[in-house]
Design an enzyme around this catalytic site. Sequence first.
Site, PDB file in Angstrom:
ATOM      1  N   HIS A  88       0.797  -1.304   0.028  1.00  0.00           N
ATOM      2  CA  HIS A  88       0.052   0.053  -0.006  1.00  0.00           C
ATOM      3  C   HIS A  88       0.812   1.242  -0.038  1.00  0.00           C
ATOM      4  O   HIS A  88       0.532   2.233  -0.477  1.00  0.00           O
ATOM      5  CB  HIS A  88      -1.146   0.151   1.147  1.00  0.00           C
ATOM      6  CG  HIS A  88      -1.762  -1.257   1.327  1.00  0.00           C
ATOM      7  ND1 HIS A  88      -2.950  -1.307   0.300  1.00  0.00           N
ATOM      8  CD2 HIS A  88      -1.919  -2.141   2.305  1.00  0.00           C
ATOM      9  CE1 HIS A  88      -3.540  -2.561   0.733  1.00  0.00           C
ATOM     10  NE2 HIS A  88      -2.877  -3.097   1.831  1.00  0.00           N
ATOM     11  N   HIS A 115       5.686   6.455   6.858  1.00  0.00           N
ATOM     12  CA  HIS A 115       5.351   6.056   5.534  1.00  0.00           C
ATOM     13  C   HIS A 115       4.708   7.208   4.790  1.00  0.00           C
ATOM     14  O   HIS A 115       4.649   8.510   5.473  1.00  0.00           O
ATOM     15  CB  HIS A 115       4.138   5.015   5.723  1.00  0.00           C
ATOM     16  CG  HIS A 115       2.768   5.427   6.231  1.00  0.00           C
ATOM     17  ND1 HIS A 115       2.529   5.434   7.545  1.00  0.00           N
ATOM     18  CD2 HIS A 115       1.844   6.186   5.594  1.00  0.00           C
ATOM     19  CE1 HIS A 115       1.415   6.023   7.865  1.00  0.00           C
ATOM     20  NE2 HIS A 115       0.914   6.489   6.541  1.00  0.00           N
ATOM     21  N   HIS A 117       2.609   9.021   1.351  1.00  0.00           N
ATOM     22  CA  HIS A 117       1.302   8.856   0.377  1.00  0.00           C
ATOM     23  C   HIS A 117       1.800   9.891  -0.717  1.00  0.00           C
ATOM     24  O   HIS A 117       2.650  10.781  -0.595  1.00  0.00           O
ATOM     25  CB  HIS A 117       0.104   9.344   0.832  1.00  0.00           C
ATOM     26  CG  HIS A 117      -0.273   8.644   1.969  1.00  0.00           C
ATOM     27  ND1 HIS A 117      -1.102   7.614   2.136  1.00  0.00           N
ATOM     28  CD2 HIS A 117      -0.138   8.649   3.390  1.00  0.00           C
ATOM     29  CE1 HIS A 117      -1.276   7.002   3.309  1.00  0.00           C
ATOM     30  NE2 HIS A 117      -0.812   7.706   4.293  1.00  0.00           N
ATOM     31  N   HIS A 140       3.935  10.377   7.156  1.00  0.00           N
ATOM     32  CA  HIS A 140       3.416  10.307   8.297  1.00  0.00           C
ATOM     33  C   HIS A 140       4.306   9.820   9.056  1.00  0.00           C
ATOM     34  O   HIS A 140       4.616   8.763   8.790  1.00  0.00           O
ATOM     35  CB  HIS A 140       2.085   9.648   8.415  1.00  0.00           C
ATOM     36  CG  HIS A 140       0.991  10.123   7.409  1.00  0.00           C
ATOM     37  ND1 HIS A 140      -0.121   9.593   6.970  1.00  0.00           N
ATOM     38  CD2 HIS A 140       0.863  11.517   7.226  1.00  0.00           C
ATOM     39  CE1 HIS A 140      -0.995  10.398   6.414  1.00  0.00           C
ATOM     40  NE2 HIS A 140      -0.502  11.626   6.304  1.00  0.00           N
ATOM     41  N   THR A 226      -6.126   4.546   6.774  1.00  0.00           N
ATOM     42  CA  THR A 226      -6.190   2.967   5.980  1.00  0.00           C
ATOM     43  C   THR A 226      -7.171   2.367   7.045  1.00  0.00           C
ATOM     44  O   THR A 226      -7.173   2.427   8.158  1.00  0.00           O
ATOM     45  CB  THR A 226      -4.899   2.558   5.845  1.00  0.00           C
ATOM     46  OG1 THR A 226      -4.027   2.459   7.131  1.00  0.00           O
ATOM     47  CG2 THR A 226      -3.934   3.257   5.028  1.00  0.00           C
TER      48      THR A 226
END
Length: 312
Positions: A88, A115, A117, A140, A226
């Site tokens: 992801h 992580h 995005h 994040h 998520t």
Amino acid sequence: MRLLLALLVLAAAPPQARAASHWCYQIQVKPSNYTCLEPDEWEGSCQNNRQSPVNIVTAKTQLDPNLGRFSFSGYNMKHQWVVQNNGHTVMVLLENKPSIAGGGLSTRYQATQLHLHWSRAMDRGSEHSFDGERFAMEMHIVHEKEKGLSGNASQNQFAEDEIAVLAFMVEDGSKNVNFQPLVEALSDIPRPNMNTTMKEGVSLFDLLPEEESLRHYFRYLGSLTTPTCDEKVVWTVFQKPIQLHRDQILAFSQKLFYDDQQKVNMTDNVRPVQSLGQRQVFRSGAPGLLLAQPLPTLLAPVLACLTVGFLR
């Protein structure tokens, strides 16, 4: 008879119930061979009313003088982090447990992972937005309450601030040499469930804007972005973006894949903005608030008024 009954129940189940429970982003739904739960179908708490991310309307934020400086512990320690493609996103495992306190938080929190995005488009890769403006990426850093500081664990596992996430916007700019060890690690983990180790030590402070700018941030209570979207996150969204070169940003979309066959590039791993509802977004009370517009733009109306007054 039991087998017949089971088949009848399965046939009567709605399509979503029969679909694979594996969740995915909207871009993954497009390939015809992909079967997964898109954002509108995410399970757990994902359809509740205190969700993240949100659009932060800066004019409607409320000043909170209790939102002061953070205390960072271990953020200056360089480490060759383990980097993972989890199917992801790209995740950096923070094994030596840096921690934060202050900043209006109720206790100390330990960092567990960071992580990101992102998108190929430079204005579509962040999850949060400022006045409708989105950025190329969003990073994040995820923290959990330190064990033994939360009181009764069974009572606090549902607390609305069990997790603290520090969120940083990322914009297209000059090359960021401190991010290069992470960018270079991407080539080693193109497929899900692949791990590698950074070739060079990096500290968390290396990845962040200058420390002085970390006084300026927004705060609200929300959820994980998520599944299962648990509503137990105290969000800190910093005003000052991190800068990466366009090539560094695009490397995430080019080198990582959602699937083992490397047919679906990992990009647009962004949850749509959720309704803020009745929640309030607060802003830090540090003096010298960062300006959303260049200083000349803000001073122009003031100078015009002074000129008119002088002419009279």
